[in-house]
Design a protein around this motif. Structure first.
Motif, PDB file in Angstrom:
ATOM      1  N   SER A  43       0.895  -1.134  -0.004  1.00 15.06           N
ATOM      2  CA  SER A  43       0.006   0.047   0.003  1.00 15.06           C
ATOM      3  C   SER A  43       0.909   1.224  -0.058  1.00 15.06           C
ATOM      4  O   SER A  43       0.355   2.324  -0.773  1.00 15.06           O
ATOM      5  N   GLN A  73      -7.424   0.505  -0.450  1.00 15.51           N
ATOM      6  CA  GLN A  73      -7.757  -0.725   0.042  1.00 15.51           C
ATOM      7  C   GLN A  73      -9.124  -0.929   0.918  1.00 15.51           C
ATOM      8  O   GLN A  73      -9.816  -1.661   1.261  1.00 15.51           O
ATOM      9  N   ASP A 144      -5.838  -1.517  -4.876  1.00 21.25           N
ATOM     10  CA  ASP A 144      -5.187  -2.071  -3.857  1.00 21.25           C
ATOM     11  C   ASP A 144      -5.990  -3.152  -3.166  1.00 21.25           C
ATOM     12  O   ASP A 144      -6.983  -2.773  -2.322  1.00 21.25           O
ATOM     13  N   GLU A 145      -5.700  -4.350  -3.214  1.00 21.92           N
ATOM     14  CA  GLU A 145      -6.531  -5.388  -2.746  1.00 21.92           C
ATOM     15  C   GLU A 145      -7.968  -5.231  -2.884  1.00 21.92           C
ATOM     16  O   GLU A 145      -8.744  -5.221  -1.893  1.00 21.92           O
TER      17      GLU A 145
END
Ligand code: ADP
Ligand code: MG
Length: 246
Positions: A43, A73, A144-145
Motif C-alpha cells: 500500500s 484498500q 489495492d486488494e
C-alpha cells in the motif's frame, strides 16, 4: 511507452523503513500485480505513486499529465449517512448522469445508481469503487486488494472484468493481490515485494521462483495460507518481516 518510472525509492514512515531501493517501471497497457506479505509495503508503494505519501530517497517519475484511477484498500462510509451510489460517484467532483451510467456499466453493475452505499454487498461495493476510478478515464488503474472480502469465484470475476477494462480502454493496471493463482491469467507481470523487490517475472514463473517460495512457502496455496493467517491473527510471527499494518 513508460507511464511510471521509479528509481531507488526509499520511504520512511514514522522512523520505520517501509520501502527500500525499489525500482519499478509500468508501461502503457500492461497489467502488473504486486504480491507480498502483510506489512511488506504494497500500500505504501501505491500511495507513494498517487502522491499521498512522499519518498525519503529516490525518484518517482509519472508521465506528464498521467490520469490515474485509484481504488483504495479500505474506504469507510458512515453507516448512518444516507448516500446513494449516484451521489457517491459525484464526490469529489460533479459528473453527468451519462458518465455515471457508463462507469457503472463498465464496472458491471449498471443497476446500482439509486441504491444506498451502505446496503451494497462486498462485491457491489468494490465495483462501485472501480466505477469511481473509471470516471477519471484512467490511463493507469491502481487497485489495492480490491477483492478483499470476496470469495474466490467473486475475485476471479472481478479480475476478468479488470482485464476486460484494460482490453477495451487500453489502460494499464497496477494492482495488489494475495490471490496469485487467481491473478495468474490476468497479469502480464508479477512483482514480489517485501520492503524491496524480491522477484519480478511472468506470473507462470513466479510460483516456482525461490524468492517467492521463501516468502510464501511451497506453491501458490502458501500465499492464501499466509493471508488467512494475517487476517485472523493480526500479527506476523516471522521475525524477518515488517509488522502487519492494522
Ligand atoms: P502492506 O500494504 O504490504 O500490508 P503497508 O504499506 O500498509 O503494507 O505498510 C508497510 C509498513 O509500514 C508496515 O510495517 C506498517 O506498519 C508501516 N506503516 C504504514 N503506515 C505507517 C505510518 N503512517 N507510520 C508508521 N508506519 C507505518
Ligand atoms: Mg496494504
Amino acid at each position: 511507452m513508460k507511464l511510471i518510472e521509479i528509481e531507488n525509492l526509499t520511504v520512511q514512515l514514522g522512523g520505520h523503513t517501509a520501502l527500500r531501493d525499489v525500482n519499478l517501471t509500468i508501461n502503457a497497457g500492461e497489467i502488473v500485480t504486486i504480491v507480498g506479505p502483510n506489512g511488506s509495503g504494497k500500500s505504501t508503494l501505491l500511495r507513494t505513486i498517487i502522491g499521498a505519501l512522499s519518498q525519503s530517497k529516490g525518484r518517482v517519475h509519472l508521465r506528464q499529465g498521467l490520469r490515474i484511477g485509484y481504488v483504495p484498500q479500505r474506504l469507510h462510509i458512515d453507516p448512518t449517512l444516507p448516500l446513494t451510489v449516484r451521489r457517491f460517484l459525484c464526490l469529489p467532483r460533479k459528473v453527468t448522469n451519462s458518465e455515471i451510467e457508463d462507469a457503472l456499466a463498465k464496472a458491471n453493475v449498471p443497476e446500482l445508481a439509486n441504491r444506498q452505499m451502505t446496503r451494497l454487498s462486498g462485491g457491489q461495493f468494490q465495483r462501485v469503487l472501480l466505477a469511481r476510478a473509471l470516471l477519471e478515464r484512467p490511463e493507469l488503474l491502481i487497485l489495492d486488494e480490491a477483492t478483499q472480502g470476496l470469495d474466490q469465484a467473486g475475485s476471479a470475476d472481478f479480475y476478468r472484468e479488470i482485464a476486460q477494462t484494460r482490453d477495451q480502454g487500453g489502460c494499464a493496471v497496477l494492482m495488489v493481490s494475495h490471490d496469485l493463482h487467481v491473478v495468474m491469467s490476468a497479469s502480464d507481470r508479477v512483482i514480489c515485494l517485501n520492503g524491496h523487490v524480491c522477484y519480478e517475472g511472468k506470473p507462470e514463473h513466479v510460483a516456482s521462483a525461490p524468492e517467492y517460495r521463501a516468502l510464501f512457502g511451497e506453491g501458490t496455496k502458501g500465499a492464501l495460507a499466509l493471508y488467512r493467517h494475517h487476517h485472523h491473527a493480526h500479527h506476523n510471527e516471522q521475525t524477518d518481516k515488517p509488522e502487519a499494518a492494522e
